[in-house]
Write a protein that holds these residues in place. Structure first.
Motif, short mmCIF file in Angstrom:
data_model
loop_
_atom_site.label_atom_id
_atom_site.label_comp_id
_atom_site.label_asym_id
_atom_site.label_seq_id
_atom_site.Cartn_x
_atom_site.Cartn_y
_atom_site.Cartn_z
N UNK A 88 0.82 -1.21 0.00
CA UNK A 88 0.00 0.00 0.00
C UNK A 88 0.86 1.26 0.00
N UNK A 89 2.03 1.21 0.62
CA UNK A 89 2.95 2.36 0.58
C UNK A 89 3.42 2.57 -0.87
N UNK A 90 3.77 1.46 -1.55
CA UNK A 90 4.16 1.55 -2.96
C UNK A 90 2.99 2.03 -3.81
N UNK A 91 1.80 1.46 -3.56
CA UNK A 91 0.61 1.77 -4.33
C UNK A 91 0.24 3.24 -4.22
N UNK A 92 0.41 3.81 -3.05
CA UNK A 92 0.05 5.21 -2.83
C UNK A 92 0.91 6.16 -3.66
N UNK A 93 2.10 5.73 -4.06
CA UNK A 93 3.00 6.56 -4.85
C UNK A 93 2.76 6.42 -6.36
N UNK A 94 1.86 5.54 -6.76
CA UNK A 94 1.61 5.32 -8.18
C UNK A 94 0.67 6.39 -8.73
N UNK A 95 0.88 6.78 -9.98
CA UNK A 95 0.03 7.79 -10.59
C UNK A 95 -1.32 7.21 -11.01
N UNK A 96 -1.34 5.94 -11.38
CA UNK A 96 -2.60 5.28 -11.76
C UNK A 96 -3.24 4.72 -10.49
N UNK A 97 -4.48 5.12 -10.23
CA UNK A 97 -5.20 4.69 -9.03
C UNK A 97 -6.05 3.47 -9.33
N UNK A 98 -6.54 2.82 -8.27
CA UNK A 98 -7.40 1.66 -8.41
C UNK A 98 -6.59 0.38 -8.40
N UNK A 99 -7.30 -0.72 -8.46
CA UNK A 99 -6.63 -2.03 -8.47
C UNK A 99 -7.08 -2.81 -9.70
N UNK A 100 -6.30 -2.66 -10.73
CA UNK A 100 -6.56 -3.36 -11.99
C UNK A 100 -6.27 -4.84 -11.80
N UNK A 101 -6.74 -5.67 -12.73
CA UNK A 101 -6.38 -7.09 -12.66
C UNK A 101 -4.87 -7.31 -12.62
N UNK A 102 -4.11 -6.52 -13.39
CA UNK A 102 -2.66 -6.66 -13.39
C UNK A 102 -2.09 -6.35 -12.00
N UNK A 103 -2.57 -5.28 -11.37
CA UNK A 103 -2.06 -4.92 -10.04
C UNK A 103 -2.45 -6.00 -9.03
N UNK A 104 -3.63 -6.56 -9.15
CA UNK A 104 -4.04 -7.64 -8.25
C UNK A 104 -3.16 -8.88 -8.44
N UNK A 105 -2.81 -9.18 -9.69
CA UNK A 105 -1.93 -10.32 -9.96
C UNK A 105 -0.53 -10.09 -9.37
N UNK A 106 -0.02 -8.88 -9.52
CA UNK A 106 1.28 -8.55 -8.94
C UNK A 106 1.22 -8.69 -7.42
N UNK A 107 0.14 -8.21 -6.84
CA UNK A 107 -0.04 -8.33 -5.39
C UNK A 107 -0.03 -9.80 -4.97
N UNK A 108 -0.79 -10.63 -5.66
CA UNK A 108 -0.87 -12.05 -5.33
C UNK A 108 0.47 -12.75 -5.49
N UNK A 109 1.17 -12.45 -6.58
CA UNK A 109 2.48 -13.06 -6.81
C UNK A 109 3.50 -12.65 -5.75
N UNK A 110 3.50 -11.38 -5.41
CA UNK A 110 4.43 -10.89 -4.39
C UNK A 110 4.17 -11.51 -3.03
N UNK A 111 2.91 -11.55 -2.65
CA UNK A 111 2.56 -12.11 -1.35
C UNK A 111 2.91 -13.59 -1.30
N UNK A 112 2.44 -14.35 -2.27
CA UNK A 112 2.64 -15.81 -2.24
C UNK A 112 4.10 -16.20 -2.47
N UNK A 113 4.80 -15.47 -3.32
CA UNK A 113 6.22 -15.77 -3.54
C UNK A 113 7.04 -15.57 -2.28
N UNK A 114 6.82 -14.47 -1.61
CA UNK A 114 7.52 -14.21 -0.36
C UNK A 114 7.17 -15.23 0.70
#
Length: 139
Positions: free
Chosen positions: A60-86
């Motif tokens: 969310x800290x990273x997300x708040x600095x992004x110029x594009x707002x909202x949670x697109x399918x791509x952003x949700x996939x990145x979120x899922x990959x980052x969480x599960x990979x870690x």
């Protein structure tokens, strides 16, 4: 709801459902008694709970600095990959120790859990956002 309350609620709901699904899966897949599988699921869930809070705060800290707002399918996939990979990296030694298997065997065993949890994470986060609204970082 404050960001802290939102993260705590999200993490607790997520992990409660995860324990309910993972316990019987571990018991069946590894021929462990249900009690042993429950303890392993609870240990993994406790670790995941801490990781969930830390990862979402960072995301969310990273997300708040992004110029594009909202949670697109791509952003949700990145979120899922980052969480599960870690989480996979963190949980492999725990699974290897508990199940008395090699790290490689734990990695292979974790792949099935990762496949499930990847889709679960994306779906859960989408449903949570639909019910509780987007966090301030995504609005």
């Amino acid at each position: 709801m404050s960001p802290l309350q939102r993260r705590i609620l999200q993490a607790c709901l997520y992990e409660g459902i995860a324990i309910a699904v993972v316990t019987p899966t571990l018991a069946l897949a590894f021929s462990h008694p249900p009690g042993s599988a429950f303890v392993l699921a609870a240990v993994m869930s406790s670790i995941a709970l801490v990781w969930n809070y830390v990862f979402n705060a960072l995301f969310e800290r990273w997300e708040a600095r992004q110029t594009v707002r909202g949670r697109s399918p791509k952003r949700r996939l990145v979120h899922g990959l980052g969480f599960e990979g870690g989480l996979a990296i963190i949980l492999m030694p725990v699974m290897a120790y508990w199940l008395d298997i090699s790290l490689w065997a734990a990695f292979v065993a974790d792949l099935g859990l990762l496949a499930f949890f990847f889709f679960y994470t994306v779906g859960f986060t989408w449903a949570f956002d639909r019910i509780f609204g987007l966090p301030a970082s995504a609005r």
